[in-house]
Design an enzyme around this catalytic site. Structure first.
Site, PDB file in Angstrom:
ATOM      1  N   LYS A   1       0.686  -0.857  -0.015  1.00 55.78           N
ATOM      2  CA  LYS A   1      -0.044   0.456  -0.100  1.00 55.78           C
ATOM      3  C   LYS A   1       1.015   0.929  -0.588  1.00 55.78           C
ATOM      4  CE  LYS A   1      -2.333   3.045   1.635  1.00 55.78           C
ATOM      5  NZ  LYS A   1      -1.542   4.263   1.159  1.00 55.78           N
TER       6      LYS A   1
ATOM      7  N   GLU B   1       9.692   1.931  10.500  1.00 53.91           N
ATOM      8  CA  GLU B   1      10.984   3.061  10.180  1.00 53.91           C
ATOM      9  C   GLU B   1       9.830   4.477   9.984  1.00 53.91           C
ATOM     10  OE1 GLU B   1      13.973   1.731   9.182  1.00 53.91           O
ATOM     11  OE2 GLU B   1      13.851  -0.594   8.663  1.00 53.91           O
TER      12      GLU B   1
ATOM     13  N   GLU C   1      10.728  16.813  13.178  1.00 49.18           N
ATOM     14  CA  GLU C   1      10.555  16.122  11.994  1.00 49.18           C
ATOM     15  C   GLU C   1      10.086  17.416  11.140  1.00 49.18           C
ATOM     16  OE1 GLU C   1       9.399  13.081  10.326  1.00 49.18           O
ATOM     17  OE2 GLU C   1      11.447  12.442   9.216  1.00 49.18           O
TER      18      GLU C   1
ATOM     19  N   CYS D   1      13.577  10.848   5.072  1.00 46.23           N
ATOM     20  CA  CYS D   1      13.594  10.473   7.154  1.00 46.23           C
ATOM     21  C   CYS D   1      15.281  10.897   7.599  1.00 46.23           C
ATOM     22  CB  CYS D   1      12.926   9.378   7.691  1.00 46.23           C
ATOM     23  SG  CYS D   1      14.717   8.231   6.336  1.00 46.23           S
TER      24      CYS D   1
END
Ligand SMILES: NC(=O)c1ccc[n+]([C@@H]2O[C@H](COP(=O)([O-])OP(=O)(O)OC[C@H]3O[C@@H](n4cnc5c(N)ncnc54)[C@H](O)[C@@H]3O)[C@@H](O)[C@H]2O)c1
Ligand SMILES: C[N+](C)(C)CCCC=O
Ligand code: NA
Length: 503
Positions: free
Chosen positions: A185, A260, A394, A295
């Site tokens: 997905k 992750e 972030e 990331c």
């Protein structure tokens, strides 16, 4: 604007080896972040489609053409996929850029990485055959034992938009190498190339159901995978809030997950570096490549006070030199943010930093020459303190925040002052200091005198709020295997624990 003559394919869901319209027939528009225009649409799966895909995956595992394959047989499919990706490299790269805003250079590099990753896991699939059954010698006459490595089962692979096909590949390639049947997905913000992977699988004759690709909204098309009783594992790359939801849903079924997640990675620069410009370029690349939507972006620059002023001067010069344009334009080094939602988030982080008292040393706004598209200038923020949002959260955009340090102790304290733990970088020519930092950094990835180079032979993942488990390398394969011990009693003698009634 650079023109592309690549058409956007109109696809359905890829289930059981064929294209299928979603049960509810809904579609989601594809938006080109450079023009803000709708350029096509993707199918929107719902839980009904998830059920059909899971059933197709189960059946594939039960069929000989997938469930009984050797690693060597699966490797042939993986290599054929790699070859097709390279054959279509330029078209796929353009599609990736149109969908995600990634520069054409970066998209092309991604396609090379995708092909290389399929090849790498083809090698590991072949190697798996000799490790499938490993005898364990107990030095006992009465028992024979061995360990089997088997495919874990049906796996749900949920991926983000920042490296659409590459992040999918980091999961699809090892899952297929292991012999699992998978349901991918991808992100609703960039799914085009992942759907093309479906077409590639069809063309190479991958057995039906071995890989199914469902596009759609996360809570509708992906959440049912986490809570599905016939999905044996979820491997997820994405944000912390979504990872938390997935883990919560999976926990109800004691379903294993790999997460992750995000990061706020540091890059520590010492005054002993030989060449300022080389360090400056890594700092830039570490935070502004892929428009900062990485990331592992080293988005906190921690610079030794003695060279801070000179370093920032050079950093500014290099930053001003970055070409910001339509991602398909030649030499573009910074494209738009992926979507209007992400764009607004990035701008909000910058305005919050300003309101909290930080200084926007450079950038912070839409580049003047670009009237349309989700463009943000590469942004450098100074006068940051450790309680500010810009230090802690972030951004996932081209925003670098800077703090200075005097001593090594102070540097490591600042570097580890984060809830995340994905990556850390150090720039120094002192080998022993680099070793000390390698040990002291709280993260899963360490870069010495660089930031971001990634090799599929090495484990990828973090600690703390950046998640757990590893993609890539042999670790990326192991998580799709069930380790089964087999213990056989080989003696002719009775076990003699109970008293026999016949005595
Ligand atoms: N650690 C890594 O390797 C890595 C790599 C890339 C991106 N990321 C992280 O990903 C984030 C950005 O990506 P994103 O915005 O696509 O993340 P996201 O969490 O919004 O979405 C990721 C995927 O999860 C799906 N999803 C959304 N809601 C869901 C739900 N309730 N249940 C199951 N799935 C759901 C989405 O549809 C998408 O496919 C950043 O935090 C970034 O750091 C991490
Ligand atoms: C380091 N790379 C290659 C840019 C991959 C990062 C993956 C996560 O965003
Ligand atoms: Na898009």
């Amino acid at each position: 604007m650079a023109m592309s003559n690549v058409g956007i394919p109109c696809r359905q869901l890829y289930i059981d080896g064929e294209w299928r319209e979603p049960v509810k027939k809904n579609r989601i528009p594809i938006i080109n972040p450079s023009t803000e225009e709708i350029i096509g649409d993707i199918p929107a799966a719902t839980s009904e489609d998830v059920d059909i895909a899971v059933e197709a995956a189960r059946k594939a595992l039960a069929r000989d053409d997938w469930g009984s394959t050797t690693g060597a047989q699966r490797a042939k499919y993986l290599r054929a996929i790699a070859a097709k990706v390279l054959e279509r490299k330029s078209e796929l790269a353009t599609l990736e850029s149109l969908d995600s805003g990634k520069t054409s250079f970066e998209s092309a590099a991604d396609m090379d990485d995708v092909a290389a990753c399929f090849e790498y896991y083809a090698d590991l699939a072949e190697a798996l055959d000799s490790k499938r059954k490993t005898p364990v010698n107990l030095h006992l006459d009465s028992f024979k034992t061995y360990v089997l490595r088997e495919p874990l089962g049906v796996v749900g692979l949920i991926t983000p938009w920042n490296y659409p096909l590459l992040m999918a590949t980091w999961k699809v390639a090892p899952a297929l190498a292991a012999g699992c049947a998978a349901i991918l997905k991808p992100s609703e913000l960039a799914s085009i190339t992942c759907l093309e992977l479906g077409e590639i699988c069809r063309e190479v004759g991958l057995p039906p159901g071995a890989l199914n690709i469902l596009t759609g909204w996360g809570p509708v098309a992906a959440a049912p995978l986490s809570s599905h009783p016939h999905v044996d594992k979820i491997s997820f790359t994405g944000s912390v809030p979504t990872g938390t939801k997935i883990m919560t849903a999976a926990a109800q079924l004691v379903k294993p997950v790999t997460l992750e997640l995000g990061g706020k990675s540091p890059i520590v620069v010492f005054d002993d570096i030989d060449n300022l410009d080389i360090a400056v370029e890594w700092a830039l690349f570490g935070c502004f490549s892929n428009a900062g939507q990485v990331c592992s972006a080293t988005s906190r620059l921690i610079i030794q006070e003695s060279i801070a002023s000179e370093f920032l001067d050079r950093l500014l010069l290099w930053t001003k030199n970055i070409k910001i344009s339509d991602p398909l334009e030649e030499d573009c080094k910074l494209g738009p943010i992926v979507s209007s939602g992400q764009y607004e988030k990035v701008l909000k982080f910058i305005s919050n930093a300003k309101n909290e008292g930080a200084t926007i040393l450079y950038g912070g706004e839409r580049p003047e020459h670009l009237k349309k598209g989700y463009y943000v200038q590469p942004t450098i923020i100074t006068d940051v303190n450790t309680s500010m949002e810009i230090w802690k959260e972030e951004v996932f955009g081209p925003v670098l925040c800077v703090k200075t340090f005097k001593t090594e102790e102070e540097a490591i304290e600042l570097a580890n002052d984060t809830k995340y733990g994905l990556a850390s970088a150090i720039m120094s020519k002192d080998v022993e200091r680099c070793e000390r930092f390698t040990k002291a950094f709280h993260s899963g990835i360490i870069w010495i005198n660089c930031s971001q180079p990634t090799f599929h032979q090495l484990p990828w993942g973090g600690k703390k709020r950046s998640g757990f488990g590893r993609d890539l390398g042999e670790w990326g394969l192991e998580k799709y295997l069930n380790i089964k011990q087999v213990t056989e009693y080989t003696s002719a003698d009775a076990w003699a624990f109970y008293k026999s009634p016949s005595n």
